[in-house]
Write an enzyme that holds these catalytic residues in place. Structure first.
Site, PDB file in Angstrom:
ATOM      1  N   HIS A 118      -0.030  -1.458  13.578  1.00 44.61           N
ATOM      2  CA  HIS A 118       1.199  -0.655  13.647  1.00 44.61           C
ATOM      3  C   HIS A 118       1.467  -0.225  15.098  1.00 44.61           C
ATOM      4  O   HIS A 118       2.583  -0.316  15.579  1.00 44.61           O
ATOM      5  CB  HIS A 118       1.058   0.644  12.829  1.00 44.61           C
ATOM      6  CG  HIS A 118       0.927   0.460  11.357  1.00 44.61           C
ATOM      7  ND1 HIS A 118      -0.077   1.052  10.621  1.00 44.61           N
ATOM      8  CD2 HIS A 118       1.682  -0.218  10.465  1.00 44.61           C
ATOM      9  CE1 HIS A 118       0.073   0.755   9.344  1.00 44.61           C
ATOM     10  NE2 HIS A 118       1.121  -0.034   9.219  1.00 44.61           N
ATOM     11  N   LYS A 165       3.550   7.065  -5.465  1.00 40.91           N
ATOM     12  CA  LYS A 165       2.260   6.560  -4.991  1.00 40.91           C
ATOM     13  C   LYS A 165       1.547   7.630  -4.164  1.00 40.91           C
ATOM     14  O   LYS A 165       2.046   8.033  -3.106  1.00 40.91           O
ATOM     15  CB  LYS A 165       2.522   5.312  -4.138  1.00 40.91           C
ATOM     16  CG  LYS A 165       1.318   4.431  -3.975  1.00 40.91           C
ATOM     17  CD  LYS A 165       1.738   3.121  -3.339  1.00 40.91           C
ATOM     18  CE  LYS A 165       0.622   2.551  -2.508  1.00 40.91           C
ATOM     19  NZ  LYS A 165       1.061   1.497  -1.624  1.00 40.91           N
ATOM     20  N   ARG A 196       3.157 -10.421  10.127  1.00 38.97           N
ATOM     21  CA  ARG A 196       1.770 -10.828  10.381  1.00 38.97           C
ATOM     22  C   ARG A 196       1.566 -12.310  10.140  1.00 38.97           C
ATOM     23  O   ARG A 196       0.880 -12.988  10.869  1.00 38.97           O
ATOM     24  CB  ARG A 196       0.815 -10.032   9.487  1.00 38.97           C
ATOM     25  CG  ARG A 196       0.653  -8.606   9.913  1.00 38.97           C
ATOM     26  CD  ARG A 196      -0.071  -7.810   8.888  1.00 38.97           C
ATOM     27  NE  ARG A 196       0.680  -7.774   7.648  1.00 38.97           N
ATOM     28  CZ  ARG A 196       0.442  -6.945   6.633  1.00 38.97           C
ATOM     29  NH1 ARG A 196      -0.544  -6.095   6.710  1.00 38.97           N
ATOM     30  NH2 ARG A 196       1.181  -6.952   5.557  1.00 38.97           N
ATOM     31  N   SER A 253      -3.338  -1.227   6.393  1.00 35.83           N
ATOM     32  CA  SER A 253      -3.938   0.084   6.108  1.00 35.83           C
ATOM     33  C   SER A 253      -4.868  -0.021   4.903  1.00 35.83           C
ATOM     34  O   SER A 253      -5.957   0.557   4.895  1.00 35.83           O
ATOM     35  CB  SER A 253      -2.858   1.125   5.796  1.00 35.83           C
ATOM     36  OG  SER A 253      -1.994   1.264   6.872  1.00 35.83           O
TER      37      SER A 253
END
Ligand code: PNS
Length: 158
Positions: free
Chosen positions: A17, A41, A90, A127
């Protein structure tokens, strides 16, 4: 003034990030790092803790500020005069999901999405993976700033 947003959950921020945020900060006048408030969440860290961590690890970047949002990202963009959303890609596996979001966001609001190729050093990083490795005692050094690794270890101990 060209203001962009780097949205995400940031639970917690990783070096992947930070790479995107700092590169975006070199290209744009202002970068808002916007943390999603997701009532469905529960994260490992609260939204306010994530914001505090993001502020601490971006304090050397004067044109970066950290905020939170809920609801649609495009509404946040409209309210804050954001010109574009910046996302890191990514791998090809990110592409389908990100392309759909970018197209929907553009359709809803005309807000552009700019993709930055993630540094290959971070292309495997997320993460969730950092949390999982740390949870089972694996070595996460170099995957997130030292401060975040310390806070992660403390949280997983408690
Ligand atoms: O780090 P994440 O969890 O992959 O980030 C996802 C995020 C926050 C960028 C995405 O879930 C989002 O924009 N959510 C806000 C809700 C929204 O605008 N949904 C419509 C997208 S087409």
């Amino acid at each position: 003034m060209h203001r962009v947003v780097c949205p995400g959950s940031y639970d917690p921020v990783t070096n992947g990030h930070l790479d995107i945020i700092s590169r975006a900060a070199r290209l744009h006048d202002e970068v808002i790092v916007a943390v999603l408030i997701n009532i469905e969440k529960k994260g490992l860290f609260t939204v306010d803790e994530r914001i505090d961590m993001l502020r601490r690890v971006t304090e050397d970047l004067p044109n970066v500020r950290v905020d939170k949002f809920h609801g649609l990202l495009v509404d946040y963009c409209r309210e804050h005069e954001v010109t574009a959303i910046v996302k890191g890609l990514r791998a090809v596996s990110d592409f389908d999901y990100e392309l759909q979001q970018a197209q929907l966001n553009y359709r809803m609001s005309g807000v552009e999405t700019l993709f930055m190729a993630t540094n290959p050093e971070h292309s495997f990083l997320s993460s969730s993976r950092v949390k999982e490795i740390a949870k089972y005692g694996g070595d996460v050094s170099g995957l997130a700033p030292d401060l975040i690794i310390e806070l992660l270890a403390q949280r997983l101990k408690s």
